[in-house]
Design an enzyme around this catalytic site. Structure first.
Site, PDB file in Angstrom:
ATOM      1  N   ASP A   1       0.861  -1.183   0.000  1.00 14.23           N
ATOM      2  CA  ASP A   1       0.000   0.000   0.000  1.00 14.23           C
ATOM      3  C   ASP A   1       0.898   1.235   0.000  1.00 14.23           C
ATOM      4  OD1 ASP A   1      -3.243   0.308   1.067  1.00 14.23           O
ATOM      5  OD2 ASP A   1      -1.985   2.095   0.892  1.00 14.23           O
TER       6      ASP A   1
ATOM      7  N   TYR B   1     -12.312   8.175 -14.140  1.00 12.96           N
ATOM      8  CA  TYR B   1     -12.263   7.005 -13.245  1.00 12.96           C
ATOM      9  C   TYR B   1     -12.912   5.789 -13.898  1.00 12.96           C
ATOM     10  CZ  TYR B   1     -13.411   3.951  -9.328  1.00 12.96           C
ATOM     11  OH  TYR B   1     -13.536   2.863  -8.509  1.00 12.96           O
TER      12      TYR B   1
END
Ligand code: UD1
Length: 315
Positions: A32, A142
Site C-alpha cells: 500500500d 475514473y
C-alpha cells in the site's frame, strides 16, 4: 495454505480482504502506498506482511509479487470527482499501476489476478439491471480507467495465459470506509455528518439510485473468484441486485443514527451516473455467489462501527 498479495490492503476493501484471508489461515502480504490507505486499518490483523510502496513503479510491483500465488489488485484512487479534477494522477494509480501488476504477475508465475473493477464502466446505459454483456459507456476518467484495466486483465489472459478475473464493484460500504475527504463514498459522508449533527449534502434531486453493497458481500465474491475455474478471463458483477435512491438512503440513515437534520441539496456532480443496479446472475453462475448481508443490515453494522471506533468524524 496459499500466498496472497492484497494491493491497497491498508485501504477500506483491501483491509477487509486481508483480514478474512488471515482468518482463513492463508499467508497474506499487503502492499500500500498509504496515500489513501492507513496502517491502522490492519492494526487488528497482526499476521500480515506489510510493504509500503507505489505500484506505479514497476520495480515495486516486481518485488511484491515474488512467491505469490494469487494477487487481489485493489489499489486505486477510488473516486469519480477526483478523477475529473486530476485525470493524470488518477490514471497513474488506476491504469499504470494495474498494468505493472499484470506484467509483474505474468513474469513471476502468479496463478491468478483478481481485479477490482467498477460499475461505473456501465455509465448511463439505459437498461437496468446492468449485465456484463452490455457495451460499456464510461462517463468519467475514473470509469474509463477501471474499464481499461479490466480489459488489460482480459488481454493478459488471452495473450499470455495469465489467469484473471475482473469483479465489478457497485458502491461498496462498511466499516473502515474513510469519511475524511469530500471525495469519500456517500455513505461514510452521510453517517459522519449525521453523527456530528451536520446536514449531509445531496447532489442533484436525490432520486439517483445505487446498488449499495455491504463489504462482506464483496469479500465473499472476490475470494470465490480466486478459485472458480469458469471465471478465468471474465468480468463479473458483485453486488446485491437492488437499487436505493439517495433520498431513501438519507432517510434510512437518519432513522438509524437518530438524527433530525434535513439534507442540503446541491448541483448534480459532473460525471455522475443516474441509476446503477447490478444483474448478479453471472456471479451466481460462475462463482456460486449470493449476497449475505442486505442493505439495511449492512447500514446498521456500519453505523455501529462509526460510533464505536471514534474515528475523527469530520469532512
Ligand atoms: C462510483 C461507482 C462505484 C465506484 C465509486 C468509487 C457508479 C455507479 N459507481 O460511485 O462503482 O466504486 O465511484 O468512488 O459510477 N453524493 C451525494 N452527496 C455526497 C456524496 C455523494 O449526494 O456527499 C451522491 C453522488 O453524487 C452519487 C452518489 O451519491 O450520485 C454516490 O456517490 P459516491 O459514493 O461518490 O459513489 P459513485 O460516484 O456512485
Amino acid at each position: 495454505m496459499a500466498h496472497y498479495l492484497v494491493t491497497g490492503g491498508a485501504g477500506f476493501i483491501g483491509s477487509h480482504l486481508a483480514e478474512e484471508l488471515a482468518a482463513r489461515g492463508e499467508q497474506v502480504r499487503v502492499v500500500d502506498s498509504l496515500v489513501t490507505g492507513r496502517r491502522q486499518n490492519l492494526a487488528h490483523v497482526p499476521d500480515v506482511e506489510f510493504i509500503e510502496g507505489d505500484l506505479a513503479d514497476l520495480d515495486v510491483a516486481r518485488r511484491v509479487v515474488k512467491g505469490v500465488d494469487v494477487v487481489l489488485h485493489q489499489a486505486a484512487i477510488p473516486s469519480v470527482p477526483r478523477s475529473v479534477l486530476d485525470p493524470i494522477a488518477s490514471n497513474r494509480a488506476n491504469v499504470d499501476a494495474a498494468l505493472n501488476v499484470l506484467v509483474a504477475a505474468r513474469d513471476a508465475g502468479v496463478r491468478r489476478v483478481v481485479y477490482a473493477g467498477s460499475s461505473s464502466a456501465y455509465g448511463n446505459t439505459p437498461m437496468l439491471p446492468k449485465d456484463e454483456s452490455m457495451p460499456p459507456s464510461p462517463l468519467s476518467p475514473y470509469a474509463l480507467q477501471k474499464l481499461v484495466s479490466e480489459q488489460y486483465c482480459q488481454l493478459f489472459t488471452r495473450l499470455y495465459g495469465l489467469e484473471t478475473v475482473a469483479i465489478r464493484y457497485f458502491n461498496v460500504f462498511g466499516p473502515r470506509q474513510d469519511p475524511s475527504s469530500p471525495y469519500s463514498g456517500v455513505i461514510s459522508l452521510f453517517i459522519s455528518a449525521l453523527c456530528d449533527g451536520r446536514p449531509p449534502t445531496i447532489y442533484g434531486d436525490g432520486e439517483q439510485t445505487r446498488d449499495f453493497t455491504y463489504v462482506a458481500n464483496v469479500v465473499d465474491g472476490v475470494l470465490r473468484a480466486c478459485h472458480a475455474p469458469d471465471a478465468n478471463g471474465e468480468v463479473v458483477n458483485v453486488a446485491t441486485g437492488g437499487r436505493i435512491s439517495l433520498n431513501r438512503l438519507f432517510q434510512t440513515l437518519r432513522r438509524l443514527v437518530g438524527a433530525t437534520v434535513e439534507p442540503m441539496y446541491a448541483e448534480t456532480r459532473a460525471g455522475d451516473v443516474r441509476d446503477s443496479q447490478a444483474d448478479i446472475r453471472k456471479a451466481r453462475r460462475l462463482l456460486g455467489y449470493e449476497p449475505i448481508v442486505g442493505f439495511e443490515e449492512g447500514l446498521k453494522k456500519t453505523v455501529d462501527w462509526y460510533r464505536e471506533s471514534q474515528v475523527p468524524l469530520h469532512q
